[in-house]
Design a protein around this motif. Structure first.
Motif, mmCIF file in Angstrom:
data_model
loop_
_atom_site.group_PDB
_atom_site.id
_atom_site.type_symbol
_atom_site.label_atom_id
_atom_site.label_comp_id
_atom_site.label_asym_id
_atom_site.label_seq_id
_atom_site.Cartn_x
_atom_site.Cartn_y
_atom_site.Cartn_z
ATOM 1 N N VAL A 1 -2.503 -1.918 -3.174
ATOM 2 C CA VAL A 1 -3.580 -1.277 -2.416
ATOM 3 C C VAL A 1 -3.379 0.233 -2.451
ATOM 4 N N TYR A 2 -4.457 0.950 -2.698
ATOM 5 C CA TYR A 2 -4.397 2.411 -2.620
ATOM 6 C C TYR A 2 -5.294 2.877 -1.488
ATOM 7 N N VAL A 3 -4.741 3.684 -0.591
ATOM 8 C CA VAL A 3 -5.509 4.216 0.530
ATOM 9 C C VAL A 3 -5.524 5.739 0.431
ATOM 10 N N GLU A 4 -6.675 6.314 0.775
ATOM 11 C CA GLU A 4 -6.857 7.761 0.684
ATOM 12 C C GLU A 4 -7.670 8.242 1.879
ATOM 13 N N GLY A 5 -7.236 9.325 2.495
ATOM 14 C CA GLY A 5 -8.002 9.952 3.564
ATOM 15 C C GLY A 5 -7.492 9.699 4.961
ATOM 16 N N SER B 1 0.818 -1.210 0.000
ATOM 17 C CA SER B 1 0.000 0.000 0.000
ATOM 18 C C SER B 1 0.851 1.258 0.000
ATOM 19 N N ASN B 2 0.296 2.326 -0.561
ATOM 20 C CA ASN B 2 0.910 3.639 -0.368
ATOM 21 C C ASN B 2 0.781 4.038 1.096
ATOM 22 N N HIS B 3 1.557 5.016 1.536
ATOM 23 C CA HIS B 3 1.631 5.320 2.968
ATOM 24 C C HIS B 3 1.412 6.813 3.207
ATOM 25 N N LEU B 4 0.324 7.131 3.923
ATOM 26 C CA LEU B 4 -0.023 8.512 4.225
ATOM 27 C C LEU B 4 0.090 8.844 5.703
ATOM 28 N N ALA B 5 -0.299 7.868 6.569
ATOM 29 C CA ALA B 5 -0.410 8.174 7.999
ATOM 30 C C ALA B 5 -0.302 6.896 8.813
ATOM 31 N N TYR B 6 -0.198 7.071 10.145
ATOM 32 C CA TYR B 6 -0.130 5.908 11.033
ATOM 33 C C TYR B 6 -1.419 5.082 10.985
ATOM 34 N N ALA B 7 -2.502 5.682 10.500
ATOM 35 C CA ALA B 7 -3.780 4.966 10.426
ATOM 36 C C ALA B 7 -3.838 4.008 9.243
ATOM 37 N N ASP B 8 -2.818 3.984 8.396
ATOM 38 C CA ASP B 8 -2.871 3.131 7.202
ATOM 39 C C ASP B 8 -2.962 1.639 7.507
ATOM 40 N N PRO B 9 -2.115 1.080 8.406
ATOM 41 C CA PRO B 9 -2.190 -0.368 8.642
ATOM 42 C C PRO B 9 -3.580 -0.848 9.072
ATOM 43 N N MET C 1 4.340 0.010 -7.764
ATOM 44 C CA MET C 1 3.902 1.395 -7.623
ATOM 45 C C MET C 1 3.080 1.843 -8.825
ATOM 46 N N ALA C 2 3.384 1.320 -10.010
ATOM 47 C CA ALA C 2 2.562 1.630 -11.186
ATOM 48 C C ALA C 2 1.143 1.101 -11.000
ATOM 49 N N ALA C 3 1.029 -0.073 -10.371
ATOM 50 C CA ALA C 3 -0.289 -0.643 -10.108
ATOM 51 C C ALA C 3 -1.043 0.177 -9.067
ATOM 52 N N ILE C 4 -0.330 0.662 -8.047
ATOM 53 C CA ILE C 4 -0.978 1.517 -7.040
ATOM 54 C C ILE C 4 -1.423 2.829 -7.683
ATOM 55 N N GLN C 5 -0.601 3.368 -8.563
ATOM 56 C CA GLN C 5 -0.984 4.591 -9.285
ATOM 57 C C GLN C 5 -2.228 4.350 -10.127
ATOM 58 N N ALA C 6 -2.324 3.176 -10.735
ATOM 59 C CA ALA C 6 -3.518 2.858 -11.523
ATOM 60 C C ALA C 6 -4.762 2.831 -10.661
ATOM 61 N N LEU C 7 -4.648 2.307 -9.431
ATOM 62 C CA LEU C 7 -5.781 2.325 -8.502
ATOM 63 C C LEU C 7 -6.133 3.751 -8.127
ATOM 64 N N ARG C 8 -5.122 4.566 -7.933
ATOM 65 C CA ARG C 8 -5.367 5.984 -7.601
ATOM 66 C C ARG C 8 -6.148 6.662 -8.723
ATOM 67 N N ASP C 9 -5.813 6.311 -9.970
ATOM 68 C CA ASP C 9 -6.481 6.923 -11.125
ATOM 69 C C ASP C 9 -7.937 6.475 -11.261
ATOM 70 N N THR C 10 -8.277 5.322 -10.648
ATOM 71 C CA THR C 10 -9.650 4.821 -10.749
ATOM 72 C C THR C 10 -10.531 5.229 -9.572
ATOM 73 N N ARG C 11 -9.965 5.972 -8.599
ATOM 74 C CA ARG C 11 -10.746 6.280 -7.417
ATOM 75 C C ARG C 11 -11.947 7.147 -7.773
ATOM 76 N N ARG C 12 -12.998 6.981 -6.992
ATOM 77 C CA ARG C 12 -14.246 7.723 -7.242
ATOM 78 C C ARG C 12 -14.576 8.593 -6.040
#
Length: 455
Positions: A391-395, A288-296, A444-455
């Motif tokens: 895995v792509y995580v956002e928020g 997964s991409n990593h934004l915050a401690y809440a990611d795991p 990372m290319a696959a994670i970027q692809a998930l990011r591009d599909t987010r709604r």
């Protein structure tokens, strides 16, 4: 219990990626394999050529990446079948099948396709066309960038001399008479441009079978690719039949993730989306991409599997927090170095048929972008042979805004990225660090692809 699908049904749902240099025979091979297996065929190279034709006709400078990207985004490129059964390419209602093979388009297509804006626009379109499967795409970066999760990857290759002879015959049949040497020089120039470009260079993708067509007939090379697809489908059918129910989760894990997942969904509005569900109930590496401690907890709370995950070593020294995260399957990893002890622990977990959650970027990344991956995820995937689920995580870095629904909180799970066992064994035997790096880039290319599909 639902009966697992048969191999012939699985292969018809496959995404097959065929890459290779110009003149290697990949287009003909892909088209005939598609006919043999009942798949749709998409010639991605024709899409770049269609943009090139449109640019030349409209007077767009082939060095103007921004304008070319806009052009690629606005063109309606489609595929069809001619009266003789051959593939046709259309821009809107116009048939450009002949125009895209003209000398002017051939000479300019490498320069046009090298622009990141052009590639970004067409890669989005290609992923949409691939959709849920049942398709074979061929080009120069399908297995590495466009569809890293392709079920079967093939790299079709041939010597320059053989490719030049083939291309010279094709051009002569179309009325463009050139010498074999002249065509060979042009192919070498294109190979150099394609291999050295910054955006998605031409490389044999990690996990791709090499099919050298220099001394193969077209029937032989088609049979080889069909056999690879059928073998993978057969192995997948056996795995699905044997996997049964998903791995059991201990009570502690079920209780904690149940509470955390419910809180995230009810309080913060977390949504979880899975691109693909029909996978064997084996163990996986979740990356997964990593934004915050809440990611795991966000990533793992709605998995059907119990996972172990890495956390930076300093967290384990914090009173209360350290014992808690260790209790929920975390183990330490040192930052900014290749932590051999953490890698060994990860491999032991994977060898025991357990699941692993890893963050390829190695640290939290801010600014709404994805970071550069470390080689660890590639090392673990190749050394263990375990598939990687992007895995792509956002928020998770904006929980307060998510609380008031001013920001979106979602987790998207992609399709697994697999490496055939014989190829993984080759990489291990060579201890190929370049392969580790390129695999990490592919994830990372696959994670970027998930990011591009987010709604």
């Amino acid at each position: 219990m639902k009966k697992p699908p048969a191999a012939q049904d699985i292969v018809r749902s496959f995404i097959i990626a065929v890459d290779g240099p110009s003149g290697s025979g990949k287009t003909t091979t892909a088209r005939l394999v598609a006919e043999r297996l009942g798949l749709r065929h998409i010639d991605t190279g024709a899409m770049y050529r269609a943009v090139t034709v449109a640019a030349l006709e409209r007077g767009v400078d082939v060095g103007d990446g921004a304008r070319l990207g806009e052009l690629a985004d606005e063109l309606e490129i489609g595929f069809g079948t001619g009266a003789d059964g051959s593939d046709t390419v259309h821009v809107g209602a116009r048939d450009v099948t002949a125009a895209i093979r003209a000398p002017g388009a051939t000479a300019a297509v490498s320069a046009v396709s090298a622009h990141p804006a052009v590639r970004a626009a067409l890669v989005r379109r290609q992923r949409e066309l691939a959709g849920a499967g049942g398709v074979i795409l061929e080009g120069r970066d399908i297995g590495s960038v466009v569809l890293p999760w392709a079920d079967v990857k093939v790299y079709v290759d041939a010597s320059v001399d053989v490719r030049a002879e083939r291309r010279q015959a094709e051009m002569a049949a179309a009325g463009d008479v050139r010498s074999v040497d002249e065509v060979a020089r042009d192919l070498e120039r294109r190979d150099s441009l394609d291999a050295s470009r910054e955006a998605s260079p031409l490389l044999r993708p990690i996990g791709a079978w090499r099919v050298d067509t220099s001394h193969l007939t077209i029937d032989e090379q088609v049979a080889r690719v069909v056999a690879l697809a059928n073998e993978e489908a057969g192995a997948r059918a056996v795995a699905l039949a044997a996997s049964g129910r998903a791995q059991k989760k201990c009570f502690k894990w079920r209780a904690i993730t149940g509470v955390v997942g419910t809180m995230y969904q009810v309080v913060f509005g977390m949504r979880v989306r899975r691109i693909y569900r029909g996978e064997p109930a084996q163990n996986y590496i979740f990356a997964s991409n990593h934004l915050a401690y809440a990611d795991p907890p966000a990533v793992s709370s709605r998995l059907f599997r119990e996972v172990h995950f890495v956390a930076k070593a300093s967290l384990f020294k914090i009173p209360v927090l350290g014992p808690i995260i260790r209790w929920v399957n975390a183990f330490p990893i040192k930052r900014n170095v290749f932590d051999r002890e953490a890698m060994a622990t990860s491999l032991r977990i994977l060898a025991a048929n357990r699941n692993l959650l890893i963050f390829p970027e190695g640290a939290r990344v801010t600014g709404g972008r994805l970071g550069e991956p470390r080689t660890g995820v590639g090392y673990l995937a190749i050394q263990s042979g375990v598939p990687v689920v992007p895995v792509y995580v956002e928020g998770t870095n904006r929980l307060r805004d998510c609380l008031f629904r001013r920001a979106r909180f979602q987790v998207i799970h992609g399709r697994p990225i697999r490496i055939p066992a014989p190829l993984a064994a080759e990489y291990r035997a060579q201890d190929d660090r370049t392969a580790y790096r390129r695999h990490a880039d592919m994830v990372m290319a696959a994670i970027q692809a998930l990011r591009d599909t987010r709604r």
